[in-house]
Structures are given as structure tokens and as C-alpha cells.
Design a protein around this motif. Structure first.
Motif, mmCIF file in Angstrom:
data_model
loop_
_atom_site.group_PDB
_atom_site.id
_atom_site.type_symbol
_atom_site.label_atom_id
_atom_site.label_comp_id
_atom_site.label_asym_id
_atom_site.label_seq_id
_atom_site.Cartn_x
_atom_site.Cartn_y
_atom_site.Cartn_z
ATOM 1 N N LYS A 285 49.798 41.663 37.557
ATOM 2 C CA LYS A 285 49.487 40.985 36.358
ATOM 3 C C LYS A 285 48.584 39.772 36.588
ATOM 4 C CE LYS A 285 53.706 39.413 35.838
ATOM 5 N NZ LYS A 285 52.924 38.117 35.801
ATOM 6 N N THR A 286 48.769 39.242 37.430
ATOM 7 C CA THR A 286 47.910 37.961 37.399
ATOM 8 C C THR A 286 46.339 38.201 37.921
ATOM 9 O OG1 THR A 286 49.698 36.565 38.106
ATOM 10 C CG2 THR A 286 47.391 35.625 38.628
ATOM 11 N N THR A 287 46.111 39.447 38.684
ATOM 12 C CA THR A 287 45.017 39.702 38.866
ATOM 13 C C THR A 287 44.187 40.292 37.805
ATOM 14 O OG1 THR A 287 45.316 40.221 41.403
ATOM 15 C CG2 THR A 287 43.576 41.535 40.267
ATOM 16 N N VAL A 288 44.869 41.318 36.908
ATOM 17 C CA VAL A 288 44.231 41.613 35.960
ATOM 18 C C VAL A 288 44.167 40.754 34.749
ATOM 19 C CG1 VAL A 288 44.960 43.181 33.752
ATOM 20 C CG2 VAL A 288 45.521 44.059 36.049
ATOM 21 N N SER A 289 45.019 39.817 34.830
ATOM 22 C CA SER A 289 44.867 38.701 33.630
ATOM 23 C C SER A 289 43.508 37.723 33.788
ATOM 24 C CB SER A 289 46.108 37.598 33.702
ATOM 25 O OG SER A 289 47.260 38.281 33.447
ATOM 26 N N GLY A 290 43.417 37.356 35.266
ATOM 27 C CA GLY A 290 42.172 36.497 35.643
ATOM 28 C C GLY A 290 40.782 37.264 35.449
ATOM 29 N N THR A 291 40.903 38.712 35.879
ATOM 30 C CA THR A 291 39.713 39.333 36.015
ATOM 31 C C THR A 291 39.329 39.740 34.309
ATOM 32 O OG1 THR A 291 40.405 40.436 38.252
ATOM 33 C CG2 THR A 291 38.562 41.533 36.773
ATOM 34 N N LEU A 292 40.229 40.226 33.454
ATOM 35 C CA LEU A 292 40.058 40.519 32.391
ATOM 36 C C LEU A 292 39.468 39.191 31.515
ATOM 37 C CD1 LEU A 292 40.213 42.676 29.980
ATOM 38 C CD2 LEU A 292 42.475 41.825 29.549
ATOM 39 N N ALA A 293 39.968 38.169 31.788
ATOM 40 C CA ALA A 293 39.546 36.762 31.102
ATOM 41 C C ALA A 293 38.113 36.586 31.491
ATOM 42 C CB ALA A 293 40.440 35.667 31.582
ATOM 43 N N ARG A 294 37.753 36.636 32.632
ATOM 44 C CA ARG A 294 36.344 36.595 33.126
ATOM 45 C C ARG A 294 35.507 37.642 32.651
ATOM 46 N NH1 ARG A 294 35.585 33.812 38.259
ATOM 47 N NH2 ARG A 294 33.461 34.424 38.197
ATOM 48 N N LEU A 295 35.861 38.772 32.586
ATOM 49 C CA LEU A 295 35.043 39.901 32.017
ATOM 50 C C LEU A 295 34.709 39.392 30.523
ATOM 51 C CD1 LEU A 295 36.572 43.001 33.809
ATOM 52 C CD2 LEU A 295 34.368 42.243 34.184
ATOM 53 N N LEU A 296 35.643 39.111 29.852
ATOM 54 C CA LEU A 296 35.296 38.996 28.357
ATOM 55 C C LEU A 296 34.473 37.556 28.228
ATOM 56 C CD1 LEU A 296 38.937 39.750 27.036
ATOM 57 C CD2 LEU A 296 36.964 41.215 26.797
ATOM 58 N N ALA A 297 34.866 36.715 29.066
ATOM 59 C CA ALA A 297 33.847 35.465 28.847
ATOM 60 C C ALA A 297 32.526 36.084 29.062
ATOM 61 C CB ALA A 297 34.432 34.418 30.088
ATOM 62 N N LYS A 298 32.429 36.730 30.228
ATOM 63 C CA LYS A 298 30.789 37.178 30.373
ATOM 64 C C LYS A 298 30.337 38.011 29.268
ATOM 65 C CE LYS A 298 31.268 37.661 35.492
ATOM 66 N NZ LYS A 298 29.970 36.818 35.951
ATOM 67 N N GLY B 274 30.439 37.121 26.286
ATOM 68 C CA GLY B 274 30.316 35.977 25.194
ATOM 69 C C GLY B 274 31.508 35.659 24.424
ATOM 70 N N TYR B 275 32.697 36.127 24.794
ATOM 71 C CA TYR B 275 33.895 35.546 24.073
ATOM 72 C C TYR B 275 34.542 34.400 24.629
ATOM 73 C CZ TYR B 275 34.622 40.559 22.264
ATOM 74 O OH TYR B 275 34.492 41.648 21.550
ATOM 75 N N ASP B 276 34.951 33.531 23.619
ATOM 76 C CA ASP B 276 35.574 32.391 23.885
ATOM 77 C C ASP B 276 36.972 32.532 24.448
ATOM 78 O OD1 ASP B 276 35.685 29.364 23.829
ATOM 79 O OD2 ASP B 276 36.969 29.485 22.118
ATOM 80 N N VAL B 277 37.226 32.474 25.757
ATOM 81 C CA VAL B 277 38.459 32.818 26.301
ATOM 82 C C VAL B 277 39.423 31.764 26.794
ATOM 83 C CG1 VAL B 277 39.675 34.216 28.264
ATOM 84 C CG2 VAL B 277 37.419 35.012 27.209
ATOM 85 N N LEU B 278 40.462 31.581 26.396
ATOM 86 C CA LEU B 278 41.567 30.772 26.907
ATOM 87 C C LEU B 278 42.551 31.587 27.678
ATOM 88 C CD1 LEU B 278 43.080 28.054 26.998
ATOM 89 C CD2 LEU B 278 44.345 28.681 24.822
ATOM 90 N N ALA B 279 42.627 31.137 28.992
ATOM 91 C CA ALA B 279 43.718 31.885 29.928
ATOM 92 C C ALA B 279 45.081 31.127 29.909
ATOM 93 C CB ALA B 279 43.199 32.128 31.024
ATOM 94 N N ILE B 280 46.187 31.558 29.750
ATOM 95 C CA ILE B 280 47.303 30.624 29.885
ATOM 96 C C ILE B 280 48.223 31.151 30.766
ATOM 97 C CG2 ILE B 280 49.384 29.765 28.518
ATOM 98 C CD1 ILE B 280 47.788 30.102 25.865
ATOM 99 N N ASP B 281 48.502 30.262 31.623
ATOM 100 C CA ASP B 281 49.175 30.766 32.881
ATOM 101 C C ASP B 281 50.816 30.583 32.325
ATOM 102 O OD1 ASP B 281 50.795 31.325 35.162
ATOM 103 O OD2 ASP B 281 49.250 30.200 36.292
ATOM 104 N N ALA B 282 51.393 31.416 31.944
ATOM 105 C CA ALA B 282 53.003 31.404 31.591
ATOM 106 C C ALA B 282 53.873 32.010 32.980
ATOM 107 C CB ALA B 282 53.401 31.881 30.292
ATOM 108 N N ASP B 283 53.406 32.055 33.988
ATOM 109 C CA ASP B 283 54.364 32.664 35.141
ATOM 110 C C ASP B 283 54.763 31.457 36.231
ATOM 111 O OD1 ASP B 283 55.178 33.859 37.386
ATOM 112 O OD2 ASP B 283 53.854 35.588 37.639
#
Length: 252
Positions: free
Chosen positions: A14-27, A29-38
Motif C-alpha cells: 500500500k505505502t509503496t503504491v501511495s508514495g509512488t502514485l503521489a510523486r508520479l501525479l505531482a510530476k 503537474g497536479y497539486d498533491v497532498l499525501a496523507i499518512d493514515a497508517d
């Protein structure tokens, strides 16, 4: 703005997918907020952030002030519109990270001030129009009992080959529908030869597959080095680039 919760059985990635997807979307041009709820709080490492912010639940006075009340009562709609700016930090590719921490509770469905505070945060977080919120949820199904993911746009469930992982995905969907979550997608991690069999089982639960990630030693190396997977590259990261376009929700 789209809000995505990423869930699944413990240890599926889960965390690998969350972090990678966040970075990919930021690249992109999206404004990305990642929230660690684990409660394990490893999302910072997956994002490439060396010094994560303090968990919100450590600010007990803040939570008591915003969500608490006299005689043990609590506010259902605490003020949260300043939380990201005050307690979040900005990491690589300008991804903003907020760490929620653990929620003290006596059992499933507990409506304590911290839980009320976190639910309000997810409902009312305000970013730019071209923005994405990604929540790395705790493993399993307990967070669904507390309803902290209510109001998200889609729940992505990471599964890996194995009956227990798929069964957990089915249970997650069952409970999520009870709190009015309607959009789901499965990401099959460490996909192998039995891919079609797993897809068929997920379809029985009404979970469309939106991505498949091959087994990749680059992910293991990234974990050993406490590095962000996206900074190591590899076949798994390449596969995650296509998840966004397959989501069954309206994208900005």
C-alpha cells in the motif's frame, strides 16, 4: 479535486503504491497532498522525505481544542482548514505530506475527538482545483468501522497473489459501501502467471482491476535503502504510471 484512499491487507505494498502514485501525479503537474493514515507511518520514506512532520495525534491540545468539548463530548465538525499549512511539509516534486498518526479507540466505530478530527480533515481539506489527495490507510478493515474514509472519491485496494489478500479486498468493499463509497479499483502487486485467476475473483466482488505491478527487485532495493521507489526506477514504477488513466472517476 479527487480524494483517493489506498487500502489492503498488511504487507501488500500500500505505502509503496501511495508514495509512488503521489510523486508520479505531482510530476504531471497536479497539486498533491499525501496523507499518512497508517499507524506504521512509513509514507515519508516512500515519498523520499527524510524528516517527516510530527503526527497530528501528538498535538493533543490542538485536537482537544478543535474537536473536544465539556463533559467528554466532542464536536462533529471541528475547524481543520488551516491544518495542511500549519502541520504539513513539502517534499520532492512539491508533494505535501501530512501525518495523522494513530487514533486512540476502545473498539471499532469509536467516535473519539481524534477520530472526529481526522474525518473532518478528510471532508474539508481544500487545495487547488487541479489537486489530488492520496491517503495511505492502515492495513485491514478497522478504519472502515470508524468511517474515517467517508467522503473519498475512490478506494484503491492493493492485492497480491493469494486467497487471503483477495478475500480482504472483498471485505473492504463490503464495508466501504456501507459508508457510501461507490468507486473501487484493484491494483495487483507482484503480478504473476495467475493474473487472470485473480482478476476473475476480484470481478466477483465487483472490483475492477486498474493496474498490475510486476515483481521488481528494484522495490526491494529501495526499501533496503529507505529510498523512494520512484527514485530507483524499474518495471514496477513504470507500471504504476498507467494507473491514473484507468480510474473510474472524473479526473481533473
Amino acid at each position: 479535486m479527487i480524494k483517493i484512499a489506498i487500502s489492503g491487507k498488511g504487507g501488500v505494498g500500500k505505502t509503496t503504491v501511495s508514495g509512488t502514485l503521489a510523486r508520479l501525479l505531482a510530476k504531471q503537474g497536479y497539486d498533491v497532498l499525501a496523507i499518512d493514515a497508517d499507524p506504521s507511518m512509513n509514507l515519508a520514506s516512500a515519498l523520499g522525505i527524510k524528516n517527516p512532520p510530527r503526527p497530528l495525534t501528538e498535538f493533543k491540545e490542538l485536537i482537544d481544542e478543535r474537536a473536544g468539548g465539556p463533559s467528554g463530548m466532542f464536536k462533529l465538525n471541528p475547524k481543520v482548514d488551516d491544518i495542511v499549512e500549519r502541520f504539513g511539509i513539502t517534499g520532492p516534486d512539491n508533494v505535501k505530506l501530512l501525518v495523522l498518526g494513530t487514533v486512540e479507540r476502545g473498539g471499532s466505530g469509536c467516535m473519539c475527538p481524534a477520530s472526529s478530527f481526522l474525518k473532518a480533515l478528510l471532508r474539508h481539506v481544500i487545495l487547488k482545483m487541479n489537486s489530488v489527495v492520496i491517503l495511505d490507510m492502515e492495513a485491514g478493515i478497522e478504519h472502515l468501522g470508524r468511517g474515517t474514509t467517508k467522503g473519498i472519491d475512490i478506494m484503491l485496494i492493493v492485492v497480491e497473489p493469494g486467497a487471503r489478500s483477495v478475500e480482504t479486498a472483498g471485505r473492504i468493499v463490503e464495508l466501504a459501501r456501507q459508508i457510501d463509497i461507490r468507486n473501487f479499483g484493484a491494483i495487483i502487486n507482484k503480478a504473476g502467471e495467475n493474473l487472470q485467476e485473480i482478476e476473475d475473483k476480484l470481478n466477483k466482488y465487483g472490483i475492477p482491476v486498474v493496474g498490475t505491478i510486476p515483481y521488481d527487485t528494484a522495490l526491494i532495493q529501495a526499501d533496503m535503502e529507505s529510498a523512494a521507489p520512484i527514485d530507483k526506477g524499474g518495471a514496477a514504477v513504470e507500471a504504476m504510471k498507467y494507473i491514473w488513466e484507468k480510474l473510474p472517476v472524473k479526473r481533473g
